[in-house]
Design a protein around this motif. Structure first.
Motif, short mmCIF file in Angstrom:
data_model
loop_
_atom_site.label_atom_id
_atom_site.label_comp_id
_atom_site.label_asym_id
_atom_site.label_seq_id
_atom_site.Cartn_x
_atom_site.Cartn_y
_atom_site.Cartn_z
N PRO B 39 0.82 -1.22 0.00
CA PRO B 39 0.00 0.00 0.00
C PRO B 39 0.85 1.26 0.00
CG PRO B 39 -0.86 -1.61 1.55
CD PRO B 39 0.47 -2.14 1.08
N GLY B 40 0.53 2.18 -0.91
CA GLY B 40 1.23 3.45 -0.99
C GLY B 40 2.61 3.39 -1.62
N MET B 41 3.04 2.18 -1.99
CA MET B 41 4.39 2.03 -2.56
C MET B 41 4.35 1.65 -4.03
SD MET B 41 6.30 2.58 0.13
CE MET B 41 7.90 1.94 -0.26
N GLY B 42 3.18 1.38 -4.55
CA GLY B 42 3.10 0.93 -5.93
C GLY B 42 3.70 -0.45 -6.08
N LEU B 43 4.17 -0.76 -7.27
CA LEU B 43 4.85 -2.02 -7.53
C LEU B 43 6.35 -1.76 -7.56
CD1 LEU B 43 1.95 -2.45 -9.00
CD2 LEU B 43 3.09 -4.42 -9.97
N ARG B 44 7.08 -2.57 -6.84
CA ARG B 44 8.53 -2.43 -6.83
C ARG B 44 9.16 -3.71 -7.37
NH1 ARG B 44 9.90 -0.81 -0.84
NH2 ARG B 44 8.17 -2.25 -0.44
N LEU B 45 10.12 -3.53 -8.25
CA LEU B 45 10.75 -4.65 -8.92
C LEU B 45 11.75 -5.32 -7.99
CD1 LEU B 45 11.04 -6.18 -11.63
CD2 LEU B 45 12.87 -4.58 -12.19
N ILE B 46 11.61 -6.64 -7.83
CA ILE B 46 12.52 -7.39 -6.96
C ILE B 46 13.68 -7.92 -7.79
CG2 ILE B 46 12.70 -9.30 -5.33
CD1 ILE B 46 9.64 -9.16 -5.03
N TYR B 47 13.38 -8.73 -8.76
CA TYR B 47 14.36 -9.30 -9.69
C TYR B 47 13.71 -9.40 -11.06
CZ TYR B 47 18.11 -10.93 -6.54
OH TYR B 47 19.17 -11.00 -5.68
N TYR B 48 14.54 -9.46 -12.07
CA TYR B 48 14.01 -9.72 -13.39
C TYR B 48 15.00 -10.56 -14.20
CZ TYR B 48 16.93 -5.88 -15.21
OH TYR B 48 17.97 -5.07 -15.55
N SER B 49 14.48 -11.11 -15.27
CA SER B 49 15.28 -11.94 -16.16
C SER B 49 14.98 -11.49 -17.58
CB SER B 49 14.91 -13.42 -15.97
OG SER B 49 15.53 -14.22 -16.94
N ALA B 50 15.91 -10.75 -18.16
CA ALA B 50 15.68 -10.21 -19.50
C ALA B 50 15.59 -11.32 -20.54
CB ALA B 50 16.77 -9.21 -19.87
N SER B 51 16.32 -12.40 -20.31
CA SER B 51 16.25 -13.55 -21.22
C SER B 51 16.65 -14.79 -20.44
CB SER B 51 17.19 -13.35 -22.42
OG SER B 51 18.52 -13.19 -21.97
N GLU B 52 16.35 -15.95 -21.00
CA GLU B 52 16.69 -17.21 -20.33
C GLU B 52 18.19 -17.24 -20.06
OE1 GLU B 52 15.63 -20.58 -22.65
OE2 GLU B 52 16.16 -22.03 -21.09
N GLY B 53 18.54 -17.59 -18.83
CA GLY B 53 19.94 -17.69 -18.47
C GLY B 53 20.50 -16.45 -17.82
N THR B 54 19.71 -15.38 -17.73
CA THR B 54 20.18 -14.16 -17.09
C THR B 54 19.19 -13.73 -16.02
OG1 THR B 54 19.03 -12.60 -18.55
CG2 THR B 54 21.18 -13.39 -19.27
N THR B 55 19.71 -13.21 -14.92
CA THR B 55 18.88 -12.59 -13.90
C THR B 55 19.58 -11.35 -13.39
OG1 THR B 55 19.84 -13.91 -12.10
CG2 THR B 55 17.85 -14.79 -13.15
N ASP B 56 18.80 -10.36 -12.98
CA ASP B 56 19.36 -9.11 -12.47
C ASP B 56 18.53 -8.59 -11.33
OD1 ASP B 56 20.13 -8.79 -15.70
OD2 ASP B 56 21.67 -8.18 -14.26
N LYS B 57 19.18 -7.85 -10.45
CA LYS B 57 18.49 -7.26 -9.32
C LYS B 57 17.64 -6.09 -9.77
CE LYS B 57 22.11 -8.48 -6.01
NZ LYS B 57 23.12 -7.97 -5.05
N GLY B 58 16.53 -5.93 -9.08
CA GLY B 58 15.68 -4.78 -9.30
C GLY B 58 15.87 -3.75 -8.20
N GLU B 59 14.77 -3.14 -7.79
CA GLU B 59 14.84 -2.07 -6.79
C GLU B 59 15.00 -2.60 -5.36
OE1 GLU B 59 10.92 -0.85 -8.60
OE2 GLU B 59 11.64 1.09 -7.87
N VAL B 60 14.39 -3.75 -5.08
CA VAL B 60 14.35 -4.25 -3.70
C VAL B 60 14.71 -5.73 -3.64
CG1 VAL B 60 12.75 -2.52 -2.78
CG2 VAL B 60 11.84 -4.53 -3.97
N PRO B 61 15.96 -6.12 -3.97
CA PRO B 61 16.31 -7.54 -4.04
C PRO B 61 16.67 -8.19 -2.71
CG PRO B 61 18.17 -6.20 -4.66
CD PRO B 61 17.03 -5.25 -4.41
#
Lengths: 115, 120
Positions: B39-61
């Motif tokens: 609530p009040g924070m919207g959606l915050r990105l934790i982690y993402y994977s731009a393509s298979e085999g890669t992962t990267d930190k988001g805003e709150v990992p």
């Protein structure tokens, strides 16, 4: 860093009235901007997006948004609100390079529609 | 098409317990994401994977780990749950990262229905 701000946490409008939801972004170049809507208990659905070209973008459900570079804004509008438009609305900007960029969301604006 | 499927939909944990949120998409999308909504924070990105085999930190990992198991699946793990991780978690996917594809639909995120996690 790219960021997006939605100044209004909560807005109430009467059914049939016009609507404008504000969104301000922070970005050096031309931003990629989106508006998503979330109905209660649901995931998010795309309303519209802006990448380049015409600064007035049409979306689904009668929504439109205008990109104004001079004001760093991408406000969402609808001429006549329906009760079913009550939802939470999120503005978002792409952060990072085109190939690995991620979507960063604003805090959201909750829209209440009065009968 | 089922789209993006998240499991479980609801979970209650005690502080210190571990769990994994599962996400699977059947749209042959390359990019996948985990967000949390508070609530009040919207959606915050934790982690993402731009393509298979890669992962990267988001805003709150911090406090999370992810695994891109294959092209379809992207899991989020809480190793030692804390009350601050009480939230609604959303998985999303897109054919290409959101900054690509210009005016095609390839860069639009499709979201799952969410997983509500409570940590006591």
């Amino acid at each position: 860093a790219q960021s997006v701000t939605q100044p209004d946490i909560h807005i109430t409008v009467s059914e049939g009235a016009s609507l404008e939801l504000r969104c301000n972004y922070s970005y050096g170049a031309t931003p990629y901007l989106f508006w998503y809507v979330q109905s209660p208990g649901q995931g998010l659905q795309l309303l519209l997006k802006y990448f380049s070209g015409d600064t007035l973008v049409q979306g689904i459900k009668g929504f439109e948004a205008e990109f104004k570079r001079s004001q760093s804004s991408f406000n969402l509008r609808k001429p006549s609100v329906h009760w079913s438009d009550a939802a939470e609305y999120f503005c978002a900007v792409v952060h990072g390079s085109s190939n690995t960029g991620k979507l960063i969301f604003g805090q959201g604006t909750t829209l209440q529609v009065k009968p | 098409n089922a789209g993006v499927t998240q499991t479980p939909k609801f979970q209650v944990l005690k502080t210190g317990q571990s769990m994994t949120l599962q996400c699977a998409q059947d749209m042959n999308h390359n990019s996948m994401y985990w967000y949390r909504q508070d609530p009040g924070m919207g959606l915050r990105l934790i982690y993402y994977s731009a393509s298979e085999g890669t992962t990267d930190k988001g805003e709150v990992p911090n406090g999370y780990n992810v695994s891109r198991l294959n092209k379809r699946e992207f899991s989020l793990r809480l190793e030692s749950a804390a009350p601050s991780q009480t939230s609604v978690y959303f998985c999303a996917s897109s054919e290409t990262p959101p900054g690509t594809g210009v005016n095609s639909g390839a860069n639009v995120l499709t979201f799952g229905a969410g997983s509500r996690l409570t940590v006591l």
